[in-house]
Design an enzyme around this catalytic site. Structure first.
Site, PDB file in Angstrom:
ATOM      1  N   LYS A  14      21.894   8.282  27.210  1.00  0.00           N
ATOM      2  CA  LYS A  14      23.062   8.855  26.524  1.00  0.00           C
ATOM      3  C   LYS A  14      23.299   7.977  25.295  1.00  0.00           C
ATOM      4  O   LYS A  14      23.829   6.879  25.397  1.00  0.00           O
ATOM      5  CB  LYS A  14      24.291   8.870  27.425  1.00  0.00           C
ATOM      6  CG  LYS A  14      25.494   9.536  26.774  1.00  0.00           C
ATOM      7  CD  LYS A  14      26.698   9.532  27.711  1.00  0.00           C
ATOM      8  CE  LYS A  14      27.903  10.124  26.994  1.00  0.00           C
ATOM      9  NZ  LYS A  14      28.309   9.350  25.805  1.00  0.00           N
ATOM     10  N   LEU A  18      29.651  16.207  27.122  1.00  0.00           N
ATOM     11  CA  LEU A  18      29.353  16.218  28.549  1.00  0.00           C
ATOM     12  C   LEU A  18      30.499  15.617  29.344  1.00  0.00           C
ATOM     13  O   LEU A  18      31.133  14.664  28.906  1.00  0.00           O
ATOM     14  CB  LEU A  18      28.078  15.414  28.848  1.00  0.00           C
ATOM     15  CG  LEU A  18      26.774  15.875  28.194  1.00  0.00           C
ATOM     16  CD1 LEU A  18      25.619  15.014  28.691  1.00  0.00           C
ATOM     17  CD2 LEU A  18      26.499  17.332  28.478  1.00  0.00           C
ATOM     18  N   LYS A  78      28.041   7.061  33.157  1.00  0.00           N
ATOM     19  CA  LYS A  78      28.272   5.955  32.229  1.00  0.00           C
ATOM     20  C   LYS A  78      28.178   4.626  32.973  1.00  0.00           C
ATOM     21  O   LYS A  78      28.692   4.482  34.084  1.00  0.00           O
ATOM     22  CB  LYS A  78      29.636   6.110  31.550  1.00  0.00           C
ATOM     23  CG  LYS A  78      29.758   7.415  30.764  1.00  0.00           C
ATOM     24  CD  LYS A  78      30.913   7.417  29.800  1.00  0.00           C
ATOM     25  CE  LYS A  78      30.581   6.651  28.555  1.00  0.00           C
ATOM     26  NZ  LYS A  78      31.624   6.785  27.513  1.00  0.00           N
ATOM     27  N   GLU A 112       0.837  -1.208   0.000  1.00  0.00           N
ATOM     28  CA  GLU A 112       0.000   0.000   0.000  1.00  0.00           C
ATOM     29  C   GLU A 112       0.869   1.256   0.000  1.00  0.00           C
ATOM     30  O   GLU A 112       0.588   2.229  -0.709  1.00  0.00           O
ATOM     31  CB  GLU A 112      -0.922  -0.004   1.223  1.00  0.00           C
ATOM     32  CG  GLU A 112      -2.046  -1.024   1.152  1.00  0.00           C
ATOM     33  CD  GLU A 112      -2.828  -1.084   2.452  1.00  0.00           C
ATOM     34  OE1 GLU A 112      -4.012  -0.702   2.452  1.00  0.00           O
ATOM     35  OE2 GLU A 112      -2.251  -1.499   3.481  1.00  0.00           O
TER      36      GLU A 112
END
EC number: 6.5.1.2
Length: 689
Positions: A140, A108, A338, A60
C-alpha cells in the site's frame, strides 16, 4: 555517414568542432536515426528510472539526448509526442482543468487488526459460495493517487484522484516524470487503457530535496507525500521536472480493446508493456497465506523505493468485482491492512505552546533530532493537556514518537526507566502566548477567545493562501509574520489591499517578488467557490466537503443562509459539520469578512454547481440499498443534472432509488406513496429518457 556524424557530435563536446551538415546524410537516414534515438533513450529511461539498473553512463546518455535535440531542432517535423524531448513543456499553465473519472477512484477500507482482516476475507467467501477465490497482497504505497490514460499506446491524459469523481488534469506534469513511459512498449496496444497508481518521492530523494531547499532558504516540505502533492500542483512543468518524482501502477480504470481475468495477470501485463508496477506482490489461496505475505512485506518494506504504510489485499479474480460491488466510499473486493506506526526514541527538551487558527492551544514538544519514517524529526505534537496528563510526560523525559497517519510526529509514550528525578512538569499557560489574553477551558481544550490574536490571524491567512484553497504562491510563513507583526494585515481580507510599494519595503521582498505575489493574489479572485469555502477555515469542513457544498448550493449566499435542518438533509454532511457551518455564518466578524471579500471581487459562484435547468431540476431523490456504483458517485450525477439528494424521506421526496438489500426506507416510502425507481430507471432519467 551516421557514424561520422555521431563522432563529430562527441568531438564537438571535446574540441568544440562543428558537426557536418546533416543534408549530406539524406532525409531517410536522418529519420531512421531519429527513431533509433527515441527507442534507445526510452529503453535507457526504463532501465534507469524503473529497474534502477543503468545500462549506459550519464555521459553516454547525455550525448544521445543532445544528438536527438539537435536532430529535432534541424528537423522539427520529426518530433513525435512520445519523444523524450517532449516531456517538459516550455509554457506554465494558467490553471488546472477538471477531469471527470468515468469510473470513480475510490479509497480502501483499512484496519490494523488481524481479526478484522480475517473477517473481511470471510465476508468475501460468504458472498461467493462455492467459488474458487484467490487474493493478491501488494504494497500500500503512501503517495498521491493518479490516473494515466494511454490511447493506442500513447500517453494522452493524467489526472489526480480529487474527490474520487472529479480530479485535476495534470498531464503536462506527469509527462516530466521519467519512470512514466510516453509510449507503451507493445506493437499492439489497447485502444484505450486507463491505469491507476501513485506518484511518489523516495525517502532518500526527499531528504536530498529538503537539504537543497534549506540551502536556498526555502520552506521545507513536511514529508515525501506532501512534497509529491505540492510538486504535482505546480503550474509550471519545468519546476516539476526538477523534483525527483516517480510513479508506480497497480489499478485499472476504463479499458477498451483488452481484457484481463485476474489482478496477477493485470500486473504482469503492465510490466510487459513498460509500466512500473510494485516490486513485490504475492498471490495467495487462503487467509493464512495472506497474513504470511503481509508479514513478508513488512520485513522488506523499508528496502522498497517508495514509502509504504500497509498492504493492499485484493480479490484476484476480476469477474467477482461486479458481484461484490461497492460501499459508498470503497470497493468490497479489496481491503488495506495497515502496519503499526514506526517508533523512535529521543529526549524531550522543551515544550512550546502553539495557537491554531481557531484559538486552540497545542503543546508541542521540542526534542533531540531523530530519524522517523523517512524524515528527521525535532518537534512533535502532544495534542492537548489531557494527553500530557494521561502520558505523564515531563520536560527532560525520554519519549517514544510515532507519525500519526504516517505524517504528523506525535509523542505516544514515556520511558519511565530513564527518569533521573530532574524532569519538570508541563504546566498549561494561563495567558495566550501570542496576544496575552486570558485563556479559557472548553472541555479538554485550552482556547484563546480573542479573534484578533496575531497567531490565530497568521494561521488563518496561511490556511486561506494554501495550495488547496486560494493558492496564493509567495504568501508564506515569513512574509505573513511580517504583514501581521507590522499591522499591515489585520484580517484575511486585507491581503487584497496589498500594493507593490508596501511589499518592496519588507524583508526579502524585491520588486519582482512583490509583482509575482500581487499577480497571484489577483488570480486567486477567480478561484472556484469551493476553494474559498475551504480557505475560510470553517471548523470540521475539509476540502472535499467544501467541494460538495459548492456543488450543491452553487453560491456563497445560498450556503451562508442554509439552516441546520437543510444541511443535515445532505448525504455528505453530519450533525457536527452542519452546526459548525451555521455557527460560522452567524458570527458578525465572519459576515464582515465575507462582505469585504465580495467587494474585492472574489468569486462567490461555483462552476461545480448543479445545473439549474437540468433534466432532474426540482426533483429530490433518496437512495436505499446497494447500487452498481458507490452511492456518493450516484448522488453527484443526480446533482449535476439539477436534482437534489437527501438522506431522509418526506412528502417532498420525488423518488426513492432502490438498490439491492434495501433498508427500512423502502417500507416508509410505500406508506408515504413515494414513487419507487431502480438504478436503470434512474440512469434513463439522467440521460433525459
Amino acid at each position: 555517414m551516421i557514424e561520422s556524424y555521431l563522432a563529430f557530435i562527441f568531438l564537438n563536446k571535446v574540441n568544440k568542432k562543428k558537426a557536418p551538415s546533416l543534408d549530406s546524410l539524406g532525409y531517410e537516414e536522418i529519420k531512421k536515426r531519429h527513431d533509433e534515438l527515441v527507442k534507445l533513450i526510452r529503453k535507457y529511461d526504463y532501465a534507469y528510472y524503473v529497474e534502477a539498473h543503468p545500462l549506459v553512463s550519464d555521459q553516454e546518455y547525455d550525448n544521445l539526448y543532445h544528438e536527438l535535440e539537435t536532430l529535432e531542432k534541424l528537423h522539427p517535423e520529426l518530433i513525435t509526442p512520445d519523444s523524450p524531448t517532449q516531456r517538459i513543456g516550455e509554457t506554465p499553465l494558467s490553471g488546472f482543468s477538471q477531469v471527470t473519472h468515468e469510473i470513480p477512484m475510490l479509497s480502501l477500507e483499512n484496519t490494523y487488526s488481524k481479526e478484522e482482516l480475517f473477517a473481511f476475507l470471510e465476508r468475501i467467501k460468504r458472498a461467493l459460495p462455492g467459488k474458487k477465490i484467490s487474493f493478491t497482497v501488494e504494497p500500500k504505497i503512501d503517495g498521491v493517487s493518479i490516473s494515466a490514460v494511454y490511447k493506442n499506446g500513447l500517453f494522452s491524459l493524467g489526472a489526480t484522484r480529487g474527490n474520487g469523481t472529479v480530479g485535476d488534469d495534470i498531464t503536462q506534469n506527469l509527462k516530466t516524470i521519467r519512470s512514466l513511459p510516453l509510449r507503451l512498449e507493445t506493437p499492439d496496444p489497447p485502444e484505450y487503457l486507463e491505469v491507476r497508481g501513485e506518484a511518489y518521492m523516495s525517502p532518500k530523494d526527499f531528504e536530498r530535496l529538503n537539504a537543497q531547499r534549506e540551502k536556498e532558504g526555502k520552506v521545507l516540505f513536511a514529508n515525501p507525500r506532501n512534497a509529491t502533492a505540492g510538486s504535482l500542483k505546480q503550474l509550471d512543468p519545468r519546476v516539476v521536472a526538477e523534483r525527483p518524482l516517480a510513479v508506480v501502477f497497480y489499478g485499472a480504470g476504463k479499458l477498451v480493446g483488452m481484457k484481463c481475468k485476474t489482478q496477477e495477470e493485470w500486473l504482469n501485463f503492465l510490466k510487459k508493456i513498460g509500466l512500473p508496477i510494485p516490486i513485490v506482490f504475492w498471490v495467495c489461496s487462503n487467509e493464512n497465506e495472506v497474513y504470511e505475505a503481509i508479514g513478508k512485506l513488512n520485513e522488506c518494506r523499508n528496502q522498497l523505493p517508495y514509502p509504504t504504510d500497509g498492504a493492499a489485499v485484493k480479490v484476484n479474480e476480476w469477474e467477482y468485482y461486479s458481484l461484490l460491488g461497492y460501499t459508498a466510499k470503497a470497493p468490497r473486493w479489496a481491503f488495506a491492512y495497515k502496519y503499526g506506526a514506526e517508533r523512535a526514541k529521543t529526549r524531550l527538551n522543551n515544550v512550546i505552546f502553539q495557537v491554531g487558527r481557531s484559538g486552540t492551544i497545542t503543546p508541542v514538544a521540542e526534542m533531540d533530532p531523530v530519524f522517523l519514517s523517512g524524515t528527521t524529526v525535532s518537534r512533535a505534537t502532544l495534542h492537548n493537556f489531557d494527553q500530557v496528563k494521561r502520558l505523564d510526560v515531563k520536560i527532560g523525559d525520554v519519549v517514544y514518537l510515532e507519525k500519526a497517519g504516517e505524517v504528523i510526529p506525535e509523542v505516544v509514550g514515556v520511558d519511565l526507566n530513564q527518569r533521573r528525578g530532574t524532569e519538570k512538569e508541563i504546566v498549561p499557560p494561563e495567558f495566550c502566548p501570542s496576544c496575552g489574553e486570558k485563556l479559557s477551558w472548553e472541555g479538554i481544550f485550552l482556547r484563546c477567545e480573542n479573534e484578533n490574536c496575531p497567531a490565530q490571524l497568521k494561521e488563518r491567512i496561511l490556511h486561506f493562501a494554501q495550495r488547496n484553497a486560494m493558492d496564493i504562491q509567495g504568501l508564506g510563513e515569513s512574509l505573513v509574520d511580517q504583514l501581521v507583526d507590522k499591522g499591515i494585515v489585520k484580517d484575511v481580507a486585507d491581503i487584497y489591499d496589498l500594493d507593490e510599494e508596501t511589499l518592496v519595503n519588507l524583508d526579502r521582498m524585491g520588486k519582482k517578488s512583490a509583482q509575482n505575489l500581487l499577480k497571484a493574489i489577483e488570480e486567486s479572485k477567480k478561484k472556484d467557490l469551493s476553494r474559498l469555502i475551504f480557505g475560510l477555515g470553517i471548523p470540521h469542513i475539509g476540502q472535499k466537503a467544501s467541494e460538495d457544498l459548492a456543488r450543491y448550493f452553487g453560491t456563497m449566499d445560498k450556503l451562508s443562509h442554509a439552516t441546520e435542518e437543510e444541511l443535515l438533509n445532505l448525504p455528505f454532511i453530519g450533525e457536527i459539520m452542519a452546526r459548525s457551518i451555521v455557527n460560522y455564518f452567524r458570527k458578525e466578524a465572519n459576515r464582515r469578512r465575507l462582505e469585504k471579500l465580495r467587494k474585492k471581487g472574489l468569486n462567490f459562484v461555483s462552476t461545480l454547481s448543479q445545473a439549474s435547468s437540468g433534466t432532474l431540476s426540482g426533483k429530490t431523490f433518496v437512495i436505499t440499498g446497494t447500487l452498481s456504483e458507490p452511492r456518493e458517485s450516484i448522488a453527484q450525477k443526480i446533482i449535476s443534472k439539477g436534482g437534489r439528494v437527501s438522506n431522509s424521506l418526506s412528502r417532498k421526496t420525488s423518488y426513492l432509488v432502490v438498490g439491492s438489500d434495501p433498508g427500512s426506507k423502502l417500507q416508509e416510502a410505500k406508506k408515504l406513496g413515494i414513487p419507487l425507481i431502480n438504478e436503470q430507471e434512474l440512469l434513463e432519467m439522467l440521460h433525459g429518457g
